[in-house]
Scaffold this motif. Sequence first.
Motif, PDB file in Angstrom:
ATOM      1  N   GLY A 177     -13.776 -25.889  23.463  1.00  0.00           N
ATOM      2  CA  GLY A 177     -14.061 -25.437  22.112  1.00  0.00           C
ATOM      3  C   GLY A 177     -14.459 -26.556  21.169  1.00  0.00           C
ATOM      4  O   GLY A 177     -14.632 -26.335  19.969  1.00  0.00           O
ATOM      5  N   TRP A 178     -14.612 -27.790  21.686  1.00  0.00           N
ATOM      6  CA  TRP A 178     -15.046 -28.905  20.848  1.00  0.00           C
ATOM      7  C   TRP A 178     -16.557 -28.852  20.650  1.00  0.00           C
ATOM      8  O   TRP A 178     -17.299 -28.401  21.535  1.00  0.00           O
ATOM      9  N   GLU A 179     -17.019 -29.347  19.513  1.00  0.00           N
ATOM     10  CA  GLU A 179     -18.444 -29.434  19.227  1.00  0.00           C
ATOM     11  C   GLU A 179     -18.917 -30.862  19.463  1.00  0.00           C
ATOM     12  O   GLU A 179     -18.459 -31.790  18.801  1.00  0.00           O
ATOM     13  N   ASN A 180     -19.806 -31.036  20.419  1.00  0.00           N
ATOM     14  CA  ASN A 180     -20.364 -32.357  20.703  1.00  0.00           C
ATOM     15  C   ASN A 180     -21.341 -32.722  19.586  1.00  0.00           C
ATOM     16  O   ASN A 180     -22.317 -32.005  19.355  1.00  0.00           O
ATOM     17  N   VAL A 181     -21.096 -33.830  18.890  1.00  0.00           N
ATOM     18  CA  VAL A 181     -21.954 -34.196  17.761  1.00  0.00           C
ATOM     19  C   VAL A 181     -23.309 -34.724  18.215  1.00  0.00           C
ATOM     20  O   VAL A 181     -24.231 -34.857  17.404  1.00  0.00           O
ATOM     21  N   VAL A 182     -23.432 -35.032  19.517  1.00  0.00           N
ATOM     22  CA  VAL A 182     -24.714 -35.507  20.053  1.00  0.00           C
ATOM     23  C   VAL A 182     -25.360 -34.369  20.834  1.00  0.00           C
ATOM     24  O   VAL A 182     -24.848 -33.957  21.872  1.00  0.00           O
ATOM     25  N   GLN A 183     -26.482 -33.886  20.331  1.00  0.00           N
ATOM     26  CA  GLN A 183     -27.111 -32.715  20.931  1.00  0.00           C
ATOM     27  C   GLN A 183     -28.576 -32.939  21.329  1.00  0.00           C
ATOM     28  O   GLN A 183     -29.180 -32.076  21.948  1.00  0.00           O
ATOM     29  N   ASP A 184     -29.144 -34.103  20.967  1.00  0.00           N
ATOM     30  CA  ASP A 184     -30.584 -34.248  21.146  1.00  0.00           C
ATOM     31  C   ASP A 184     -30.994 -34.760  22.523  1.00  0.00           C
ATOM     32  O   ASP A 184     -32.008 -34.339  23.069  1.00  0.00           O
TER      33      ASP A 184
END
Length: 259
Positions: A177-184
């Motif tokens: 449920g964590w949001e990875n701040v690196v998505q690109d």
Amino acid sequence: MPQYTDQLQRSIDIPSTPQRIISLVPSLTELLFDLGLGDRVVGITKFCIHPEEWFRSKTRVGGTKQLKHEVIAQLQPDLIIANKEENTRADVEALMPDYPVWVSDVNTLEEALDMMQRLGEITETREKAGALVSEIQESFKQLATLGSQRVLYLIWQKPWMAAGRDNFVHEMLECCGWENVVQDTRYPELSDQEIRELDPEIVMLSSEPFPFQEKHIDSMQTLLPNAKVILVDGEMFSWYGSRLRYSAAYFQQLLHSTK
């Protein structure tokens, strides 16, 4: 000779019940041990540290990206297990004319479980593989997420490198449920300023491939004074073999400690 399909959708002729297996993938070496293959595994890499008894006793065929092809030839394998990301394309393609090479490609939990079932079929250990898959599926079903927090997962220092999208670490973060701040991108290099701009709530310093230690927490905390900076066991996030049996329980502990 039976024909099997690997995770690159290649068809490969593999002898019935291969007896001389080389594993070029640390997490899959551990899987082969847990499938009970014993003496049927004749070669591993120098990074195949689990189980310790194999690390100390099995012939090493080099590193995951620097194979010793002459040692592999001496072992006369009837099956080589490789991985698209962990081994180099040049090494794998050089082996293909002479040996059956089954290539895994794992970026999601579903693909990891599929890989286990396929290797269970190839090695005639279907029952053990099936039980392992069921155990892992059940453990992840019981993983209780505690709301989304923004996470930066670092795998290297000088330069900083992070686990971004489309890889197994990203999948594990999402399972929690964590949001990875690196998505690109998959594994971007980041400057200090870029890390500040990402502004994560939690920074995870992985134990591998760079061995982050307590001393590295202070430098990151200086960079991000408001973030929670923690050391994490990289094997739990990136080893997609039988070590996944322990990952969900480990993640549950992390979730409680970071809420």
